[in-house]
Design a protein around this motif. Structure first.
Motif, PDB file in Angstrom:
ATOM      1  N   ALA A 177     -13.599 -27.827 -25.207  1.00 43.93           N
ATOM      2  CA  ALA A 177     -13.033 -27.669 -23.872  1.00 43.93           C
ATOM      3  C   ALA A 177     -13.227 -26.258 -23.334  1.00 43.93           C
ATOM      4  O   ALA A 177     -13.388 -26.068 -22.122  1.00 43.93           O
ATOM      5  CB  ALA A 177     -11.547 -28.017 -23.891  1.00 43.93           C
ATOM      6  N   ASN A 384     -14.514 -29.548 -15.851  1.00 43.60           N
ATOM      7  CA  ASN A 384     -15.407 -28.613 -16.540  1.00 43.60           C
ATOM      8  C   ASN A 384     -16.835 -28.873 -16.073  1.00 43.60           C
ATOM      9  O   ASN A 384     -17.339 -29.995 -16.157  1.00 43.60           O
ATOM     10  CB  ASN A 384     -15.280 -28.814 -18.050  1.00 43.60           C
ATOM     11  CG  ASN A 384     -16.027 -27.772 -18.849  1.00 43.60           C
ATOM     12  OD1 ASN A 384     -17.131 -27.360 -18.497  1.00 43.60           O
ATOM     13  ND2 ASN A 384     -15.426 -27.330 -19.946  1.00 43.60           N
ATOM     14  N   ASP A 386     -19.592 -28.323 -17.342  1.00 43.76           N
ATOM     15  CA  ASP A 386     -20.529 -28.784 -18.374  1.00 43.76           C
ATOM     16  C   ASP A 386     -20.531 -30.302 -18.530  1.00 43.76           C
ATOM     17  O   ASP A 386     -21.493 -30.868 -19.066  1.00 43.76           O
ATOM     18  CB  ASP A 386     -20.193 -28.138 -19.719  1.00 43.76           C
ATOM     19  CG  ASP A 386     -20.393 -26.630 -19.714  1.00 43.76           C
ATOM     20  OD1 ASP A 386     -21.226 -26.159 -18.911  1.00 43.76           O
ATOM     21  OD2 ASP A 386     -19.715 -25.939 -20.498  1.00 43.76           O
ATOM     22  N   ALA A 402     -17.121 -27.383 -11.065  1.00 43.50           N
ATOM     23  CA  ALA A 402     -16.226 -26.763 -12.046  1.00 43.50           C
ATOM     24  C   ALA A 402     -14.862 -26.604 -11.375  1.00 43.50           C
ATOM     25  O   ALA A 402     -14.476 -25.503 -10.970  1.00 43.50           O
ATOM     26  CB  ALA A 402     -16.776 -25.428 -12.512  1.00 43.50           C
ATOM     27  N   SER A 448      -9.563 -25.689 -21.826  1.00 39.56           N
ATOM     28  CA  SER A 448     -10.172 -25.501 -20.503  1.00 39.56           C
ATOM     29  C   SER A 448      -9.618 -24.255 -19.821  1.00 39.56           C
ATOM     30  O   SER A 448     -10.371 -23.485 -19.202  1.00 39.56           O
ATOM     31  CB  SER A 448      -9.924 -26.739 -19.639  1.00 39.56           C
ATOM     32  OG  SER A 448     -10.522 -27.881 -20.203  1.00 39.56           O
TER      33      SER A 448
END
Length: 523
Positions: A177, A384, A386, A402, A448
């Motif tokens: 995360a 996130n 990614d 994001a 996160s």
């Protein structure tokens, strides 16, 4: 640089707030997480179809990232099931009973044995093993039942599980995360967990020592007579209602209340255990004491060799160093080989069927214990960059939003963050997230936040992730929350679970504050 926030950002922020409030109200957060994922994806894309598909995609992405964790849990649980059938699990701790002759020695040995077992196998077998074999010895040596419960909870559900240094489930979730290396989080979490644990144990020792009494067999008799006082029930054959026998010293049983079994096997209890129905075992399997003794030596020896190899690779050039995934794979491989050998020893004719059945049991337990994490992690993954592109069904070369990072940057534009404020904020968010009682469900949130806040606060994100991991697991893993697996500890120690949670609060919180200060200064 001013960050532009759209409607999807506010929906995502509202989802985080609702999840935290739901945790504080001690309710399950799967439905809020799924609905927040749906609304965030719908508002961002403008398509209800994308919103619906994101519900599935979010859990799928989370499963893809975390399945290695599920598999290692399944293999270790399967191995423990095979060892339990031959009785090797209890023999692994029996020799330590010889040195538990007084209050202080029993306190130290309880903490040490619980920590070691929980570190290698999670607290899963630690509570029933220590409860059945060592708790009666500690009671006879003069420890109060409340002291026993506090030591087991702090050493197992707290100190061992919060670092999870061997199996690396928790560091893996936190690191994924936060977008950092698993080993970096694991190393720092180990140090912080030891600080919290030693602090809590010292405070427990100083505050509880006045409740200890001189060693006496009468203490054990009086403690055993409390079997039904706190809702502990036993069947006619002396076993816990619906459970397996748990022999204590002198042949007495160590029953478990139904609530403890619910906490142990319920969804969202990562420190739980699954008890395989041995009544369905093959009829030709009979007790093999020599084999049990051999495996009681083999299992610790195998993992001790692995630990030595791990340390040599980390601190010397004698062997190649292992990465986080490699270490977890070796743990699983050792567990699988021991599982097959144990099943072959238990019954040559039915070893293939027994091995596969134990693996199935392990997988069932893994999804019972960790399945709740998938939709929750999926929601935090959509914030996130990614992972968000895959969840939203965007092209492979597209860059996903994001959302969480944007929200953090927007907030930080109005406040000058510093390491002290950020570190304690992440720690307390972890504690609040742990109120849900599962122990691991808040790790995607703290991870996160760590990835988003680290650079702005001038701290390594892996340090923040380790701090958040401490708060989350020490809270929800089974030391501060009475509706967690702490119920199982209270059941074996035969003390009220609310009293146990209340007594653990001051030692644990003092340790968390001290460890956070240490992380700010040292890391």
């Amino acid at each position: 640089m001013q960050t532009h926030l759209g409607a999807a950002h506010w929906i995502y922020l509202a989802g985080i707030i609702v999840i935290l409030l739901t945790m504080a109200l001690r309710k399950n957060i799967v439905v809020p997480a799924v609905m927040a994922t749906f609304l965030t994806a719908w508002v961002f894309s403008g398509s209800v179809i994308t919103g619906l598909s994101s519900i599935f995609n979010a859990s799928l992405v989370a499963a893809h990232e975390l399945f290695n964790i599920f598999l290692i849990i399944a293999l270790v649980t399967a191995m423990l099931g095979a060892l339990r059938e031959m009785g090797a699990d209890r023999l692994m701790v029996t020799p330590f009973r010889r040195v538990m002759r007084a209050g202080t020695s029993s306190f130290v040995m309880l903490a040490l044995i619980t920590y070691v077992i929980s570190l290698f196998f999670w607290p899963t077998p630690a509570v029933p093993l220590v409860g059945a074999v060592l708790i009666p010895v500690a009671i006879r040596a003069g420890l109060s039942p409340l002291s026993v419960g506090m030591v087991i909870a702090i050493a197992g559900q707290g100190m061992a599980l919060s670092s999870d240094y061997i199996i690396k489930v928790a560091p893996g979730i936190s690191a994924t995360a936060a977008g950092v290396d698993t080993d970096s989080v694991a190393d720092k979490a180990l140090v912080l967990s030891l600080i919290v644990g030693f602090t809590a144990l010292v405070i427990t020792y100083l505050t509880q020592r006045r409740t200890w009494r001189a060693p006496s067999p009468e203490l054990l008799v009086a403690w055993e007579n409390k079997a039904d006082k706190f809702g502990v029930t036993a069947s006619d054959d002396g076993t816990p209602d619906g459970g397996e026998p748990a022999p204590a010293a002198g042949g007495a049983a160590a029953p478990v209340p139904p609530a403890a079994r619910a906490a142990a096997g319920g969804v969202g209890a990562p420190t739980a255990t699954i008890v395989r129905d041995t009544s369905a075992a093959e009829p030709d399997s009979s007790p093999k004491p020599l084999a049990a003794k051999a495996f009681a030596i083999l299992v610790p020896a195998a993992y001790l060799v692995f630990i030595v190899y791990l340390l040599l690779g980390k601190f010397t050039a004698a062997v190649p160093p292992l990465k986080g995934g490699d270490a977890a794979g070796i743990v699983g491989g050792i567990a699988a080989m021991i599982l097959f050998a144990a099943c072959l020893t238990n019954s040559r004719r039915a070893c293939l069927e027994a091995s596969s059945q134990h693996v199935v049991d392990g997988l069932v337990f893994a999804f019972k214990a960790m399945g709740i994490v998938l939709p929750i992690a999926g929601f935090f993954f959509i914030g996130n960059g990614d992972f968000s592109a895959r969840i939203l069904g965007m092209p492979e070369d597209a860059t996903g939003p994001a959302l969480l990072f944007d929200l953090i940057n927007a907030g930080l534009s109005h406040v000058a963050p510093n390491a002290f404020v950020v570190a304690f904020t992440v720690m307390f968010v972890g504690v609040i997230a742990g109120l849900e009682g599962s122990g691991f469900s808040g790790l995607p949130l703290t991870g996160s936040l760590s990835g988003a806040l680290g650079s702005a606060a001038g701290m390594d994100p892996s340090t923040l992730a380790a701090i958040g991991q401490m708060g989350n697991i020490w809270s929800g893993g089974g030391t501060l929350v009475a509706w967690s697996s702490l119920v199982a500890v209270a059941g074996f120690a035969r003390v009220p679970v609310l009293t146990l949670a209340r007594k653990c609060f001051l030692p644990v919180m003092a340790g968390l504050v001290l460890s956070t200060l240490f992380a700010i200064i040292a890391f």
